[in-house]
Design an enzyme around this catalytic site. Structure first.
Site, PDB file in Angstrom:
ATOM      1  N   LYS A 125      49.072  49.718  43.652  1.00  0.00           N
ATOM      2  CA  LYS A 125      47.833  49.951  42.904  1.00  0.00           C
ATOM      3  C   LYS A 125      47.893  51.162  41.978  1.00  0.00           C
ATOM      4  O   LYS A 125      47.251  51.190  40.942  1.00  0.00           O
ATOM      5  CB  LYS A 125      46.656  50.073  43.867  1.00  0.00           C
ATOM      6  CG  LYS A 125      46.304  48.733  44.484  1.00  0.00           C
ATOM      7  CD  LYS A 125      44.854  48.652  44.873  1.00  0.00           C
ATOM      8  CE  LYS A 125      44.464  47.232  45.212  1.00  0.00           C
ATOM      9  NZ  LYS A 125      45.148  46.719  46.422  1.00  0.00           N
TER      10      LYS A 125
ATOM     11  N   GLU B  70      35.204  50.231  41.569  1.00  0.00           N
ATOM     12  CA  GLU B  70      34.670  49.543  42.741  1.00  0.00           C
ATOM     13  C   GLU B  70      35.799  49.459  43.753  1.00  0.00           C
ATOM     14  O   GLU B  70      36.971  49.480  43.393  1.00  0.00           O
ATOM     15  CB  GLU B  70      34.204  48.131  42.363  1.00  0.00           C
ATOM     16  CG  GLU B  70      35.301  47.055  42.350  1.00  0.00           C
ATOM     17  CD  GLU B  70      36.410  47.261  41.324  1.00  0.00           C
ATOM     18  OE1 GLU B  70      36.151  47.934  40.311  1.00  0.00           O
ATOM     19  OE2 GLU B  70      37.536  46.766  41.542  1.00  0.00           O
TER      20      GLU B  70
ATOM     21  N   SER C  36      54.241  44.697  48.547  1.00  0.00           N
ATOM     22  CA  SER C  36      53.219  45.390  47.759  1.00  0.00           C
ATOM     23  C   SER C  36      52.718  46.698  48.357  1.00  0.00           C
ATOM     24  O   SER C  36      52.264  47.575  47.630  1.00  0.00           O
ATOM     25  CB  SER C  36      52.033  44.447  47.507  1.00  0.00           C
ATOM     26  OG  SER C  36      51.521  43.953  48.724  1.00  0.00           O
TER      27      SER C  36
HETATM   28  C1  LIG Z   1      45.058  45.503  46.953  1.00  0.00           C
HETATM   29  C2  LIG Z   1      46.334  45.032  47.534  1.00  0.00           C
HETATM   30  C3  LIG Z   1      46.803  43.708  47.350  1.00  0.00           C
HETATM   31  C4  LIG Z   1      46.009  42.660  46.622  1.00  0.00           C
HETATM   32  O1  LIG Z   1      45.746  42.933  45.290  1.00  0.00           O
HETATM   33  P1  LIG Z   1      46.476  42.175  44.086  1.00  0.00           P
HETATM   34  O2  LIG Z   1      45.696  42.557  42.899  1.00  0.00           O
HETATM   35  O3  LIG Z   1      46.430  40.696  44.391  1.00  0.00           O
HETATM   36  O4  LIG Z   1      47.879  42.654  44.055  1.00  0.00           O
HETATM   37  C5  LIG Z   1      48.032  43.361  47.875  1.00  0.00           C
HETATM   38  N1  LIG Z   1      48.772  44.233  48.580  1.00  0.00           N
HETATM   39  C6  LIG Z   1      48.363  45.503  48.797  1.00  0.00           C
HETATM   40  C7  LIG Z   1      49.219  46.419  49.588  1.00  0.00           C
HETATM   41  C8  LIG Z   1      47.140  45.938  48.275  1.00  0.00           C
HETATM   42  O5  LIG Z   1      46.743  47.190  48.495  1.00  0.00           O
END
Ligand SMILES: *Cc1c(COP(=O)(O)O)cnc(C)c1O
Length: 394
Positions: A89, A111, A377
């Site tokens: 993020k 948000e 992610s």
């Molecule tokens: C917020 C988040 C997501 C989901 O958000 P996307 O916009 O779909 O990438 C996925 N993995 C993690 C670790 C997150 O913090």
């Protein structure tokens, strides 16, 4: 096939900017300026320098040897979990704060649902000395106490929202209301590839650093910049869009997005938008949505707060409709199992969101010489309470 956004903000039939008239000037200012700013040499230098020295990029591309042995294929993990604040993020918030400054904005709003985007926003506001207001549903404020404390320590005002279901959708409405009332000095940092044009394109471009790095890292490690598969989880779709971006035109690379099936597609407790949704308009763009026959949004459910969203970015609706990406889903249970497997074999505790992408390894049979890149992610520290509860149950 063209996967770029057009001048009106559409990806095929999806996207656009469906906003109330009072919001139009704010959105227009961003539409008119974002590409020019992002193409400035000075912007690129500053963005790249912050990614390197503050976020900690490039994030490693790691050949997971024991996981690969277990599944009899070659699994590479793109380690977004090693970024500052623990997920992808921050790639987006770092970029947007630099754009906000160039537009002369002094006040940032955001948000947040689970609080991860709120933390990434509060972090860059502290870094730049800008005022930060984060809207969060009252229910989420209670459920996500550690992230609320982080945001407060970082100097943000966290405003609980008492309307509607008191969750993410209501927080978003409140942030939009704030933006309408403060058109001059305020920039709204949206956390995924959702919202009115230009946000889906803006956030995709800022997350595209993920696939940009993948290309040279794969070339370095395998001799070929193209993998056979790229797999990413999807909430709004920003980490998936960033992982896919530089491969969209190369149809030899198969792109797989994994949504949260929750307790199962047919359980009534799910967040698998492609499996259950149909086109509609949410938060300023036309996209696939989970909705009732009369168009009411269905409350989504997933064990992972970051995937708990009733829509999906318009770029993904287009990738789905055009067949360029495959949309799969994984249940809570399957994702928990995948998280424990990764932890046991590689010593990496993934975010519950990322575990949905890992769960695909149990669903597909890959060939031994396939190169499979999974975008990890985020890290799992924030999910420890859930993991421990599950460990006690099995
Ligand atoms: C917020 C988040 C997501 C989901 O958000 P996307 O916009 O779909 O990438 C996925 N993995 C993690 C670790 C997150 O913090």
């Amino acid at each position: 096939m063209n996967f770029d956004v057009n001048n009106n903000g559409f990806y095929g039939e999806f996207g656009g900017a469906f906003v109330p008239e009072m919001l139009y000037p704010n959105v227009k200012e961003l539409q008119d300026n974002y590409l020019a700013i992002m193409h400035e040499k000075d912007f690129q230098q500053e963005y790249r320098k912050m990614l390197k020295d503050y976020v900690g990029r490039p994030s490693p591309l790691y050949l997971a040897v024991r996981l690969s042995e277990f599944y009899n294929t070659q699994v590479f993990l793109k380690r977004e979990d090693l970024n500052h604040t623990g997920a992808h993020k921050i790639n987006n918030t770092v970029g947007q704060i630099l754009i906000a400054r160039r537009l002369g904005k002094t006040r940032i709003i955001a948000e947040t649902g689970a609080g991860q985007h709120g933390v990434a926003t509060a972090t860059v506001c502290a870094l730049m000395g800008l005022k930060c207001i984060v809207y969060m549903g009252k229910l989420d404020v209670e459920r996500q106490a550690p992230n609320v404390l982080r945001m407060k320590m970082l100097g943000a005002d966290v405003i609980p929202v008492f309307s509607g279901n008191m969750t993410l959708k209501d927080a978003t409405n409140e942030a939009i209301r704030d933006w309408i009332n403060n058109p001059e000095d305020t920039h709204y940092i949206i956390g995924s590839v959702v919202g009115p044009h230009p946000y889906p394109d803006l956030v995709t471009r800022l997350q595209a650093i993920i696939s940009e790095e993948m290309k040279w890292q794969l070339k370095e490690q395998t001799g070929n910049e193209n993998p056979n598969y790229i797999i990413a989880c999807v909430g709004g779709g920003s980490n998936a869009a960033g992982s896919f971006y530089h491969y969209l035109d190369n149809t030899n690379v198969r792109l797989i997005a994994v949504e949260a099936a929750g307790k199962g597609i047919d359980s009534g407790e799910s967040a698998a938008t492609m499996a259950l949704g149909r086109p509609g308009i949410l938060h300023g763009s036309k996209t696939m949505l989970m909705q009732t026959t009369d168009g009411q949004i269905i409350e989504p459910y997933s064990i992972s707060a970051g995937l708990d969203y009733p829509g999906i970015g318009p770029i993904h609706s287009h990738l789905y409709k055009s067949g360029r990406a495959i949309f799969e889903n994984a249940t809570d249970e399957e994702s928990l199992k995948a998280a424990f497997r990764l932890t046991k074999l590689e010593g990496i505790i993934p975010a519950l969101e990322s575990a949905h992408a890992l769960a695909l390894l149990d669903k597909y049979r890959f060939k031994p010489d396939d190169v499979v890149v999974i975008n990890l992610s985020g890290r799992g520290d924030k999910d420890m309470a859930t993991y421990i509860k599950y460990m006690e149950e099995i």
